[in-house]
Design a protein around this motif. Structure first.
Motif, PDB file in Angstrom:
ATOM      1  N   ARG A  56       0.830  -1.206   0.000  1.00 17.48           N
ATOM      2  CA  ARG A  56       0.000   0.000   0.000  1.00 17.48           C
ATOM      3  C   ARG A  56       0.870   1.263   0.000  1.00 17.48           C
ATOM      4  NH1 ARG A  56      -4.430  -2.015   4.380  1.00 17.48           N
ATOM      5  NH2 ARG A  56      -4.051   0.051   5.227  1.00 17.48           N
ATOM      6  N   THR A  57       0.430   2.291  -0.728  1.00 13.39           N
ATOM      7  CA  THR A  57       1.204   3.520  -0.868  1.00 13.39           C
ATOM      8  C   THR A  57       1.294   4.274   0.449  1.00 13.39           C
ATOM      9  OG1 THR A  57       0.526   3.734  -3.172  1.00 13.39           O
ATOM     10  CG2 THR A  57       1.388   5.715  -2.100  1.00 13.39           C
ATOM     11  N   ALA A  58       2.518   4.591   0.852  1.00 10.73           N
ATOM     12  CA  ALA A  58       2.752   5.370   2.069  1.00 10.73           C
ATOM     13  C   ALA A  58       3.474   6.649   1.667  1.00 10.73           C
ATOM     14  CB  ALA A  58       3.586   4.566   3.062  1.00 10.73           C
ATOM     15  N   ALA A  59       2.720   7.733   1.483  1.00 10.36           N
ATOM     16  CA  ALA A  59       3.302   8.990   1.000  1.00 10.36           C
ATOM     17  C   ALA A  59       3.186  10.124   1.997  1.00 10.36           C
ATOM     18  CB  ALA A  59       2.635   9.395  -0.311  1.00 10.36           C
ATOM     19  N   GLU A  60       2.553   9.860   3.152  1.00  5.14           N
ATOM     20  CA  GLU A  60       2.514  10.855   4.227  1.00  5.14           C
ATOM     21  C   GLU A  60       3.661  10.562   5.189  1.00  5.14           C
ATOM     22  OE1 GLU A  60       0.609  13.445   4.187  1.00  5.14           O
ATOM     23  OE2 GLU A  60      -0.470  12.778   2.413  1.00  5.14           O
ATOM     24  N   GLY A  61       3.786  11.328   6.251  1.00 10.12           N
ATOM     25  CA  GLY A  61       4.828  11.024   7.216  1.00 10.12           C
ATOM     26  C   GLY A  61       5.518  12.236   7.785  1.00 10.12           C
ATOM     27  N   VAL A  62       6.745  12.030   8.258  1.00 10.20           N
ATOM     28  CA  VAL A  62       7.526  13.105   8.864  1.00 10.20           C
ATOM     29  C   VAL A  62       8.999  12.965   8.466  1.00 10.20           C
ATOM     30  CG1 VAL A  62       6.008  13.320  10.880  1.00 10.20           C
ATOM     31  CG2 VAL A  62       8.008  11.802  10.985  1.00 10.20           C
ATOM     32  N   ILE A  63       9.709  14.064   8.609  1.00 13.36           N
ATOM     33  CA  ILE A  63      11.164  14.046   8.569  1.00 13.36           C
ATOM     34  C   ILE A  63      11.623  14.155  10.018  1.00 13.36           C
ATOM     35  CG2 ILE A  63      13.269  15.143   7.734  1.00 13.36           C
ATOM     36  CD1 ILE A  63      11.508  13.988   5.508  1.00 13.36           C
ATOM     37  N   ALA A  64      12.277  13.120  10.505  1.00 12.71           N
ATOM     38  CA  ALA A  64      12.770  13.098  11.883  1.00 12.71           C
ATOM     39  C   ALA A  64      14.250  13.461  11.899  1.00 12.71           C
ATOM     40  CB  ALA A  64      12.562  11.718  12.498  1.00 12.71           C
ATOM     41  N   THR A  65      14.702  14.078  12.989  1.00 13.09           N
ATOM     42  CA  THR A  65      16.096  14.492  13.081  1.00 13.09           C
ATOM     43  C   THR A  65      16.715  14.057  14.403  1.00 13.09           C
ATOM     44  OG1 THR A  65      15.709  16.637  14.164  1.00 13.09           O
ATOM     45  CG2 THR A  65      15.530  16.569  11.767  1.00 13.09           C
ATOM     46  N   ALA A  66      18.019  13.934  14.369  1.00  9.21           N
ATOM     47  CA  ALA A  66      18.821  13.724  15.577  1.00  9.21           C
ATOM     48  C   ALA A  66      20.136  14.441  15.330  1.00  9.21           C
ATOM     49  CB  ALA A  66      19.049  12.240  15.852  1.00  9.21           C
ATOM     50  N   SER A  67      20.700  15.046  16.373  1.00  7.48           N
ATOM     51  CA  SER A  67      21.909  15.829  16.152  1.00  7.48           C
ATOM     52  C   SER A  67      22.892  15.714  17.306  1.00  7.48           C
ATOM     53  CB  SER A  67      21.544  17.306  15.945  1.00  7.48           C
ATOM     54  OG  SER A  67      20.903  17.829  17.093  1.00  7.48           O
ATOM     55  N   SER A  68      24.144  15.969  16.977  1.00  9.60           N
ATOM     56  CA  SER A  68      25.215  16.082  17.962  1.00  9.60           C
ATOM     57  C   SER A  68      26.007  17.327  17.589  1.00  9.60           C
ATOM     58  CB  SER A  68      26.115  14.841  17.927  1.00  9.60           C
ATOM     59  OG  SER A  68      26.822  14.787  16.694  1.00  9.60           O
ATOM     60  N   ASP A  69      27.096  17.587  18.296  1.00  7.90           N
ATOM     61  CA  ASP A  69      27.915  18.744  17.960  1.00  7.90           C
ATOM     62  C   ASP A  69      28.613  18.565  16.619  1.00  7.90           C
ATOM     63  OD1 ASP A  69      27.245  19.966  20.325  1.00  7.90           O
ATOM     64  OD2 ASP A  69      29.010  19.256  21.409  1.00  7.90           O
ATOM     65  N   GLU A  70      28.740  17.324  16.156  1.00  7.28           N
ATOM     66  CA  GLU A  70      29.524  17.032  14.967  1.00  7.28           C
ATOM     67  C   GLU A  70      28.724  16.596  13.750  1.00  7.28           C
ATOM     68  OE1 GLU A  70      32.740  17.707  14.793  1.00  7.28           O
ATOM     69  OE2 GLU A  70      32.560  18.457  16.837  1.00  7.28           O
ATOM     70  N   ALA A  71      27.442  16.274  13.915  1.00  5.48           N
ATOM     71  CA  ALA A  71      26.665  15.762  12.774  1.00  5.48           C
ATOM     72  C   ALA A  71      25.175  15.883  13.029  1.00  5.48           C
ATOM     73  CB  ALA A  71      27.031  14.302  12.501  1.00  5.48           C
ATOM     74  N   VAL A  72      24.404  15.796  11.940  1.00  5.88           N
ATOM     75  CA  VAL A  72      22.936  15.806  12.009  1.00  5.88           C
ATOM     76  C   VAL A  72      22.416  14.693  11.108  1.00  5.88           C
ATOM     77  CG1 VAL A  72      20.824  17.107  11.563  1.00  5.88           C
ATOM     78  CG2 VAL A  72      22.846  18.298  12.421  1.00  5.88           C
ATOM     79  N   ALA A  73      21.431  13.946  11.603  1.00  3.09           N
ATOM     80  CA  ALA A  73      20.787  12.897  10.812  1.00  3.09           C
ATOM     81  C   ALA A  73      19.365  13.315  10.467  1.00  3.09           C
ATOM     82  CB  ALA A  73      20.761  11.585  11.587  1.00  3.09           C
ATOM     83  N   LEU A  74      18.975  13.078   9.229  1.00  2.00           N
ATOM     84  CA  LEU A  74      17.602  13.262   8.767  1.00  2.00           C
ATOM     85  C   LEU A  74      17.077  11.910   8.313  1.00  2.00           C
ATOM     86  CD1 LEU A  74      17.754  16.409   6.419  1.00  2.00           C
ATOM     87  CD2 LEU A  74      17.054  16.356   8.808  1.00  2.00           C
ATOM     88  N   VAL A  75      15.849  11.573   8.714  1.00  2.00           N
ATOM     89  CA  VAL A  75      15.229  10.312   8.296  1.00  2.00           C
ATOM     90  C   VAL A  75      13.807  10.592   7.841  1.00  2.00           C
ATOM     91  CG1 VAL A  75      14.560   7.978   8.963  1.00  2.00           C
ATOM     92  CG2 VAL A  75      16.616   9.002   9.953  1.00  2.00           C
ATOM     93  N   GLU A  76      13.446  10.064   6.670  1.00  2.01           N
ATOM     94  CA  GLU A  76      12.053  10.155   6.219  1.00  2.01           C
ATOM     95  C   GLU A  76      11.325   8.872   6.594  1.00  2.01           C
ATOM     96  OE1 GLU A  76       9.205  10.684   2.259  1.00  2.01           O
ATOM     97  OE2 GLU A  76      11.389  10.644   2.019  1.00  2.01           O
ATOM     98  N   VAL A  77      10.260   9.027   7.380  1.00  2.00           N
ATOM     99  CA  VAL A  77       9.419   7.905   7.789  1.00  2.00           C
ATOM    100  C   VAL A  77       8.034   8.148   7.210  1.00  2.00           C
ATOM    101  CG1 VAL A  77       8.613   6.508   9.718  1.00  2.00           C
ATOM    102  CG2 VAL A  77      10.729   7.808   9.943  1.00  2.00           C
ATOM    103  N   ASN A  78       7.515   7.151   6.492  1.00  4.78           N
ATOM    104  CA  ASN A  78       6.247   7.331   5.781  1.00  4.78           C
ATOM    105  C   ASN A  78       5.137   6.439   6.317  1.00  4.78           C
ATOM    106  OD1 ASN A  78       8.500   7.580   3.292  1.00  4.78           O
ATOM    107  ND2 ASN A  78       7.058   9.241   3.507  1.00  4.78           N
TER     108      ASN A  78
END
Length: 293
Positions: A56-78
């Motif tokens: 089934r098509t999953a096209a809604e969702g969020v962009i989640a983030t996590a960060s430290s002093d040295e890096a940032v992560a972005l994750v798309e969850v649908n």
């Protein structure tokens, strides 16, 4: 010998697995009240439900983030609906995925899903959520951006657009401004040198076809200059440094960076559902069909 199915036992199973109260009660009843077997049954049932909903098509969702002093992560969850996307449990799944991506820096989504948060892998947590929410849910993609000499900044727009900008030189305020610009203007590449040759060639062919009538009868050198001018305009539109700065359109991002003795090492922009073809649903027709015997 079976164990009595008490409310406290059902609650304990629900706290352990995250499944609904009704599903927990049914699972306990099916295994005579053995909470370990019930937990395993819910896990297996959850995987089966997740597999059934996987197409089934999953096209809604969020962009989640996590960060430290040295890096940032972005994750798309649908997921399938905006209603589920706004739920706390769905957001928590995204936050877990982002924290795992930031901590372990996996190479692929499959590797990310295999990472554990406590005793369960991210894939197991995803499947449990699918069973609970009743919607297809995917961890679609992720990016981890590391600091690169200058400041690093992230910008979230309504949890549906996430941007990270790492400057090679420059301060936090400038990094934040560039991140907001990327969110608003959606550049595809950093500069002209980063644009693949096949992208330029494809656009050049389109420009030539569209300009054929305009070029008719003009000297070849004039036509060549005209076409190159349009190619340069195309490159300025799709590159970060070539775009007019969103907070001051009278100067390009490149001029802004030069005035600050700054530079951009890398940027990433993720938007929820980007590139996913949404299925058009005729709800009236579905209801009419459901009411016919």
């Amino acid at each position: 010998m079976s164990t009595p199915i008490t409310a406290s036992l059902v609650k304990e199973l629900r706290d352990r697995t995250g499944a609904g109260m009704g599903d927990c009660k049914k699972a306990l009843e099916a295994v005579g009240g053995d909470i370990e077997k019930a937990a395993e049954k819910l896990r297996i049932d959850g995987m089966a439900k997740a597999d059934k909903k996987g197409s089934r098509t999953a096209a809604e969702g969020v962009i989640a983030t996590a960060s430290s002093d040295e890096a940032v992560a972005l994750v798309e969850v649908n997921c399938e609906t905006d209603f589920v996307a706004k739920g706390d449990d769905f957001k928590a799944l995204g936050e877990t995925a982002a924290k795992l991506a930031l901590k372990h820096r996996p190479a692929t989504v499959e590797a990310l899903l295999a990472l554990k948060d406590g005793e369960q892998t991210l894939e197991e947590l995803r499947r449990v959520f699918v069973a609970k929410a009743g919607e297809n849910t995917t961890i679609r993609r992720f990016e981890v951006v590391e600091k690169s000499g200058g400041a690093i900044a992230q910008y979230l727009h309504g949890a549906r657009i996430g941007v990270v900008v790492a400057l090679s030189a420059g301060d936090a305020d400038l990094a934040k401004d560039i991140a907001m610009h990327v969110a608003a203007s959606s550049p595809r590449y950093l500069d002209a040198a980063a644009v693949p040759a096949d992208v330029i060639d494809a656009e050049r062919k389109i420009i030539e076809a569209q300009s054929a009538e305009q070029a008719a009868g003009k000297p070849a050198d004039i036509v060549a200059k005209m076409l190159e001018g349009k190619v340069r305009k195309f490159l300025s539109e799709i590159t970060l440094v070539g775009q007019p700065f969103v907070k001051d359109p009278d100067q390009t991002v490149e001029k802004l960076l030069k005035s600050k003795n700054a530079g951009v090492a890398r940027f990433v922009r993720l938007a929820v559902g980007e590139g996913i073809e949404k299925k058009q649903v005729d709800f009236a027709a579905e209801v009419a069909a459901a009411t016919q015997v």
